[in-house]
Write a protein that holds these residues in place. Structure first.
Motif, PDB file in Angstrom:
ATOM      1  N   LYS A  86       1.490 -23.794 -96.618  1.00 22.08           N
ATOM      2  CA  LYS A  86       2.371 -22.961 -97.596  1.00 22.08           C
ATOM      3  C   LYS A  86       2.870 -23.782 -98.607  1.00 22.08           C
ATOM      4  N   PHE A  87       2.917 -23.164 -99.836  1.00 19.80           N
ATOM      5  CA  PHE A  87       3.538 -23.840-101.073  1.00 19.80           C
ATOM      6  C   PHE A  87       4.869 -24.434-100.750  1.00 19.80           C
ATOM      7  N   ILE A  88       5.076 -25.423-101.169  1.00 25.09           N
ATOM      8  CA  ILE A  88       6.528 -26.169-101.258  1.00 25.09           C
ATOM      9  C   ILE A  88       7.107 -25.848-102.468  1.00 25.09           C
ATOM     10  N   MET A  89       6.382 -26.075-103.402  1.00 26.18           N
ATOM     11  CA  MET A  89       6.751 -25.956-104.703  1.00 26.18           C
ATOM     12  C   MET A  89       5.454 -25.917-105.814  1.00 26.18           C
ATOM     13  N   SER A 111       2.174 -17.197 -97.434  1.00 28.27           N
ATOM     14  CA  SER A 111       2.439 -17.780 -96.133  1.00 28.27           C
ATOM     15  C   SER A 111       1.392 -18.523 -95.334  1.00 28.27           C
ATOM     16  N   ASP A 112       0.365 -18.185 -95.971  1.00 26.28           N
ATOM     17  CA  ASP A 112      -1.021 -18.808 -95.293  1.00 26.28           C
ATOM     18  C   ASP A 112      -1.926 -18.771 -96.511  1.00 26.28           C
ATOM     19  N   ILE A 113      -2.219 -20.023 -96.960  1.00 28.70           N
ATOM     20  CA  ILE A 113      -2.974 -20.399 -98.349  1.00 28.70           C
ATOM     21  C   ILE A 113      -4.423 -19.984 -97.663  1.00 28.70           C
ATOM     22  N   GLN A 114      -4.824 -20.231 -96.506  1.00 29.03           N
ATOM     23  CA  GLN A 114      -6.223 -20.178 -96.367  1.00 29.03           C
ATOM     24  C   GLN A 114      -6.883 -18.684 -96.366  1.00 29.03           C
ATOM     25  N   THR A 115      -5.904 -17.795 -95.870  1.00 26.13           N
ATOM     26  CA  THR A 115      -6.184 -16.560 -95.829  1.00 26.13           C
ATOM     27  C   THR A 115      -5.847 -15.541 -96.908  1.00 26.13           C
ATOM     28  N   GLN A 116      -4.938 -16.107 -97.587  1.00 22.09           N
ATOM     29  CA  GLN A 116      -4.365 -15.285 -98.696  1.00 22.09           C
ATOM     30  C   GLN A 116      -4.962 -15.877-100.037  1.00 22.09           C
ATOM     31  N   LEU A 117      -5.101 -17.002-100.338  1.00 20.28           N
ATOM     32  CA  LEU A 117      -5.661 -17.565-101.644  1.00 20.28           C
ATOM     33  C   LEU A 117      -7.061 -17.557-101.578  1.00 20.28           C
ATOM     34  N   ARG A 124     -11.412 -23.953 -96.866  1.00 15.09           N
ATOM     35  CA  ARG A 124      -9.993 -24.475 -96.675  1.00 15.09           C
ATOM     36  C   ARG A 124     -10.130 -25.463 -95.775  1.00 15.09           C
ATOM     37  N   GLU A 125     -11.104 -25.205 -94.806  1.00 18.53           N
ATOM     38  CA  GLU A 125     -11.432 -26.223 -93.583  1.00 18.53           C
ATOM     39  C   GLU A 125     -12.115 -27.637 -94.272  1.00 18.53           C
ATOM     40  N   LYS A 126     -12.940 -27.058 -95.426  1.00 17.53           N
ATOM     41  CA  LYS A 126     -13.479 -28.355 -95.981  1.00 17.53           C
ATOM     42  C   LYS A 126     -12.570 -29.327 -96.733  1.00 17.53           C
ATOM     43  N   PHE A 127     -11.434 -28.507 -97.284  1.00 15.34           N
ATOM     44  CA  PHE A 127     -10.728 -29.414 -97.999  1.00 15.34           C
ATOM     45  C   PHE A 127      -9.900 -30.063 -97.102  1.00 15.34           C
ATOM     46  N   LEU A 128      -9.318 -29.633 -95.948  1.00 18.62           N
ATOM     47  CA  LEU A 128      -8.630 -30.322 -95.142  1.00 18.62           C
ATOM     48  C   LEU A 128      -9.464 -31.430 -94.390  1.00 18.62           C
ATOM     49  N   HIS A 139     -11.774 -32.751-107.936  1.00 17.47           N
ATOM     50  CA  HIS A 139     -12.390 -31.591-108.634  1.00 17.47           C
ATOM     51  C   HIS A 139     -13.027 -30.588-107.554  1.00 17.47           C
ATOM     52  N   PHE A 140     -12.189 -30.350-106.546  1.00 18.69           N
ATOM     53  CA  PHE A 140     -12.591 -29.648-105.456  1.00 18.69           C
ATOM     54  C   PHE A 140     -12.489 -28.144-106.026  1.00 18.69           C
ATOM     55  N   GLU A 141     -13.717 -27.499-106.298  1.00 22.35           N
ATOM     56  CA  GLU A 141     -14.158 -26.200-106.761  1.00 22.35           C
ATOM     57  C   GLU A 141     -14.217 -25.110-105.818  1.00 22.35           C
ATOM     58  N   TYR A 142     -13.243 -24.115-106.085  1.00 22.34           N
ATOM     59  CA  TYR A 142     -13.481 -22.865-105.160  1.00 22.34           C
ATOM     60  C   TYR A 142     -12.818 -21.609-105.861  1.00 22.34           C
ATOM     61  N   GLU A 143     -13.136 -20.421-105.310  1.00 24.22           N
ATOM     62  CA  GLU A 143     -12.735 -19.053-105.960  1.00 24.22           C
ATOM     63  C   GLU A 143     -11.333 -18.655-105.206  1.00 24.22           C
TER      64      GLU A 143
END
Length: 217
Positions: A86-89, A111-117, A124-128, A139-143
């Protein structure tokens, strides 16, 4: 600066910290931080005194104002988000990038970056995973999906902010739109550099090389 004065009913509790306005002898006003406590004498029935420690916070407020200006006027997206997704700011640039008019609209929407963004939630799993292992990504690139359902490509650089116990409190980072560059690489089928314009390198931009296969014809 130490102040000792007679007690007044100001609703002061021990260790009360307040921001006040100080007045110099020449009439100049300046911000101060006051740490105020009550001191009771004798058997406790005496009203006692207020004891305060005062600190000039002019420089701190100037620094906060400068940071706020940079945050709000930056051309790249800046954010803080939780590990749970979730975004804080977010700053205005990131809100516009994702198709929102105001940052609050954007933070309330997700409310859920992984599924909505993420177009590919697996990224997202790779990012985490990289965050947990390295403490940062560069420079983490994704669509990503914009508010209207259209998609863009972004390059994200972020770090994990932790408490004294080493627990992750939140992520903070910067985002730039690289859609045009991704399209150029796809159409050419060659290895082309993505240069991060907000790199911290003093003289030359930092580049990463990525190969995207061309679509089959």
């Amino acid at each position: 600066m130490l102040f000792i004065g007679s007690h007044a009913d100001l609703g002061v509790t021990n260790g009360d910290i307040r921001e006040l306005v100080g007045l110099r002898s020449d009439g100049y006003k300046f911000p101060i931080e006051a740490n105020i406590s009550r001191v009771t004498l004798g058997n406790g029935r005496d009203k006692g005194f207020l004891v305060g420690l005062f600190r000039d916070i002019t420089r701190r407020q100037q620094a906060e104002a400068n940071y706020k200006s940079i945050f709000e006027n930056a051309i790249e997206g800046i954010f803080q988000s939780t590990p749970e997704g979730k975004f804080i700011m977010a700053n205005p640039a990131l809100a516009r990038l994702y198709g929102f008019n105001m940052p609050d609209e954007m933070t309330d929407h997700f409310s859920d970056i992984q599924t909505q963004l993420y177009v590919d939630p697996n990224l997202r799993e790779k990012f985490l995973k990289e965050m947990n292992e390295q403490g940062s990504v560069v420079h983490f690139e994704y669509e990503v999906f914009r508010r209207d359902g259209s998609t863009i490509w972004i390059s994200e650089s972020a770090r994990a902010v932790k408490n004294e116990a080493g627990q992750v409190l939140y992520y903070e980072g910067r985002v730039m739109d690289i859609t045009a560059r991704i399209k150029a690489r796809k159409s050419s089928g060659s290895r082309m550099p993505i240069c991060d314009s907000f790199s911290t390198a003093p003289l030359l931009p930092l580049c990463t090389w990525t190969h995207l296969p061309t679509s089959s014809k």
